[in-house]
Scaffold this motif. Structure first.
Motif, PDB file in Angstrom:
ATOM      1  N   THR A  56      17.681 -20.453  40.331  1.00 13.27           N
ATOM      2  CA  THR A  56      17.121 -20.925  41.436  1.00 13.27           C
ATOM      3  C   THR A  56      18.275 -20.906  42.757  1.00 13.27           C
ATOM      4  O   THR A  56      19.147 -21.616  42.321  1.00 13.27           O
ATOM      5  CB  THR A  56      16.186 -22.195  41.649  1.00 13.27           C
ATOM      6  OG1 THR A  56      15.158 -21.921  40.693  1.00 13.27           O
ATOM      7  CG2 THR A  56      15.615 -22.508  42.983  1.00 13.27           C
ATOM      8  N   ASN A  83      18.433 -22.786  45.765  1.00 14.42           N
ATOM      9  CA  ASN A  83      17.337 -23.658  46.178  1.00 14.42           C
ATOM     10  C   ASN A  83      17.097 -23.236  47.866  1.00 14.42           C
ATOM     11  O   ASN A  83      17.863 -22.662  48.587  1.00 14.42           O
ATOM     12  CB  ASN A  83      17.865 -25.062  46.234  1.00 14.42           C
ATOM     13  CG  ASN A  83      18.157 -25.511  44.898  1.00 14.42           C
ATOM     14  OD1 ASN A  83      18.073 -24.777  43.895  1.00 14.42           O
ATOM     15  ND2 ASN A  83      18.696 -26.727  44.788  1.00 14.42           N
ATOM     16  N   LYS A  84      15.720 -23.449  48.159  1.00 17.30           N
ATOM     17  CA  LYS A  84      14.912 -22.987  49.334  1.00 17.30           C
ATOM     18  C   LYS A  84      14.876 -21.709  49.618  1.00 17.30           C
ATOM     19  O   LYS A  84      14.042 -21.242  50.331  1.00 17.30           O
ATOM     20  CB  LYS A  84      15.699 -23.511  50.410  1.00 17.30           C
ATOM     21  CG  LYS A  84      16.115 -24.892  50.520  1.00 17.30           C
ATOM     22  CD  LYS A  84      16.742 -25.509  51.813  1.00 17.30           C
ATOM     23  CE  LYS A  84      18.078 -24.743  52.230  1.00 17.30           C
ATOM     24  NZ  LYS A  84      18.519 -25.034  53.558  1.00 17.30           N
ATOM     25  N   THR A  86      13.813 -17.861  43.329  1.00 17.79           N
ATOM     26  CA  THR A  86      13.776 -18.058  41.881  1.00 17.79           C
ATOM     27  C   THR A  86      13.624 -16.836  41.192  1.00 17.79           C
ATOM     28  O   THR A  86      12.652 -16.093  41.404  1.00 17.79           O
ATOM     29  CB  THR A  86      12.849 -19.113  41.397  1.00 17.79           C
ATOM     30  OG1 THR A  86      13.026 -20.292  42.202  1.00 17.79           O
ATOM     31  CG2 THR A  86      12.937 -19.306  39.896  1.00 17.79           C
ATOM     32  N   SER A 104      21.797 -28.388  37.137  1.00 14.91           N
ATOM     33  CA  SER A 104      21.377 -28.610  38.708  1.00 14.91           C
ATOM     34  C   SER A 104      22.456 -29.067  39.434  1.00 14.91           C
ATOM     35  O   SER A 104      23.609 -29.666  39.084  1.00 14.91           O
ATOM     36  CB  SER A 104      20.237 -29.623  38.517  1.00 14.91           C
ATOM     37  OG  SER A 104      20.905 -31.106  37.883  1.00 14.91           O
ATOM     38  N   GLU A 157      10.798 -18.950  47.422  1.00 15.24           N
ATOM     39  CA  GLU A 157      10.839 -20.454  47.411  1.00 15.24           C
ATOM     40  C   GLU A 157      10.918 -21.010  48.702  1.00 15.24           C
ATOM     41  O   GLU A 157      10.928 -22.186  49.099  1.00 15.24           O
ATOM     42  CB  GLU A 157      12.195 -21.060  46.840  1.00 15.24           C
ATOM     43  CG  GLU A 157      12.242 -20.841  45.263  1.00 15.24           C
ATOM     44  CD  GLU A 157      11.377 -21.637  44.439  1.00 15.24           C
ATOM     45  OE1 GLU A 157      10.949 -22.727  44.913  1.00 15.24           O
ATOM     46  OE2 GLU A 157      10.840 -21.170  43.318  1.00 15.24           O
ATOM     47  N   SER A 211      20.520 -23.936  40.610  1.00 18.02           N
ATOM     48  CA  SER A 211      20.049 -24.448  39.386  1.00 18.02           C
ATOM     49  C   SER A 211      19.689 -23.668  38.432  1.00 18.02           C
ATOM     50  O   SER A 211      19.050 -22.709  39.007  1.00 18.02           O
ATOM     51  CB  SER A 211      19.017 -25.586  39.895  1.00 18.02           C
ATOM     52  OG  SER A 211      17.916 -25.150  40.558  1.00 18.02           O
TER      53      SER A 211
END
Length: 392
Positions: free
Chosen positions: A240, A242-243, A246, A190, A294, A218
């Motif tokens: 992923t 992020n935002k 994924t 992460s 995401e 992550s």
């Protein structure tokens, strides 16, 4: 797996090394556990440059400020700010076991890459001597049950990239008595911050066009390996951004017995290309690959359409027509229809995009490679391939 901030009771004790202890301060190299740890480092190619004080009580041994070079090279450096070993035992063969280990301010450096970690935590650590393992042809460094690497930093001097990582967590089942490999693993990473300064001008321009000025990654993987059958189940592997999106991969592969895995490992260590004959007995049972929105993926598609001077609907139509043109020689009409329809649907309303492989019977990877070279149009039929967008 324990949460990133919780550890078994037996491991928690190793985190309390700052608390008052009834300890005995010893000079360097004056405790059996410390001696064994240093000896095992040296057995793995380390040359100790310096070592600070050793502190010990009935349950814990602390080694401070250990610095070494690796493989006889002064520019390959290994540093430990502090090593705390709880309930450690030294075997008759010189191997070392501990219920919990905490390493603070760790660094491994070489001319092109440095790795730093603020803290490394392990449970049920066992560091064997190398001599019996060398007879089996393996060179494993150590075994453990759980590990957490916190606040890590990779510095790549070749590309100029500096990549911080918040945490890497690993949980393994203990290896069985008949094999040197664990049967189940869970790994999560992460807080991987992408260093934009290390990207090429073209890559930065592409991200700028999409309005991306920072990117955090992550990932997780859950895998089970059945040693008796050589079956590997990955359920799932996720990456992923992020935002944005994924990517999820689930698959079952047969024929990966310990001998095959050892051959893969040897070839990788020798930096050789994998030999195709290793895949003769390795079968693909199934595979599912899913891309999921995401939240901000739609914003990226809008930015791409705007950069092209198009609406998103027009971009979807144009992309589908271009794809249809390139697929014209591909003689798999049902699969082409699914691919084109899914592409158009996903670009207009990005929820999920799924590729599924479900062959009627397990297919060897050797057969897959041969089909790609000799008859690519028959590959979707061989693999039972299907593609869908926004399906549950």
């Amino acid at each position: 797996m324990n949460s990133p901030h919780t550890y078994p009771n037996r491991a928690r004790r190793v985190l309390l090394c700052a608390a008052p202890l009834a300890v005995l301060a010893l000079p360097a190299m004056a405790h059996p556990t410390a001696d064994a740890f240093i000896a095992l480092l040296e057995e793995r190619g380390a040359t100790i440059v310096s070592q600070g004080q050793v502190v010990a009580d009935d349950h814990q041994v602390l080694l401070n400020d250990v610095e070494a070079t690796l493989n006889g090279r002064a520019d390959h450096v290994l540093k430990f700010g502090r090593i705390a070993l709880s309930d450690a035992e030294v075997g008759s063969d010189g191997g070392l076991s501990a219920s919990a280990v905490a390493i603070e301010n760790f660094m491994q450096g070489q001319p092109d890459l440095d790795f730093h970690a603020e803290r490394i935590l392990l449970t049920n650590l066992h560091v064997p001597t190398q001599s019996p393992m060398m007879r089996t042809g393996t060179r494993e460094l150590f075994e453990f049950e759980t590990a957490a690497v916190q606040n890590a930093l990779f510095q790549d001097y070749t590309s100029g990239a500096t990549v911080p990582v918040s945490q890497i967590a690993i949980e393994l089942t203990p290896a069985s008595p008949k094999t040197s490999m664990g049967e189940q693993a869970q790994v999560s990473v992460s807080g991987v911050q992408v260093d934009f300064t290390a990207l090429s001008d073209r890559q930065r321009a592409a991200l700028d066009k999409l309005g991306i000025d920072e990117l955090e990654l992550s990932g997780t993987i859950n895998g089970r390996w059945q040693q008796t059958t050589g079956t590997l189940d990955i359920e799932p592997l996720t990456v992923t951004a992020n935002k944005y999106a994924t990517l999820r991969l689930s698959t079952t592969i047969e024929g990966l017995d310990e001998d095959i895995l050892a051959q893969f490992q040897r070839l990788a260590q020798q930096e050789q290309t994998l030999a195709l004959d290793l895949f003769q007995g390795v079968n693909l049972v199934d595979l599912t690959l899913v891309l999921e929105n995401e939240g901000d993926l739609e914003t990226l598609l809008d930015a791409e359409a705007e950069a092209r001077g198009q609406t998103r609907t027009k971009m979807a139509q144009h992309t589908t027509e271009t794809l249809e043109h390139y697929l014209a020689p591909f003689q798999a009409p049902e699969f082409k229809e699914q691919l084109l329809a899914a592409t158009a649907t996903f670009l207009q309303e990005p929820k999920s995009f799924q590729l599924k492989l479900a062959p009627a019977a397990p297919v060897t990877f050797e057969q897959v490679f041969g089909t790609i070279m000799l008859s690519p149009s028959s590959l979707p039929y061989l693999l039972g391939a299907s593609i869908h967008a926004n399906s549950q």
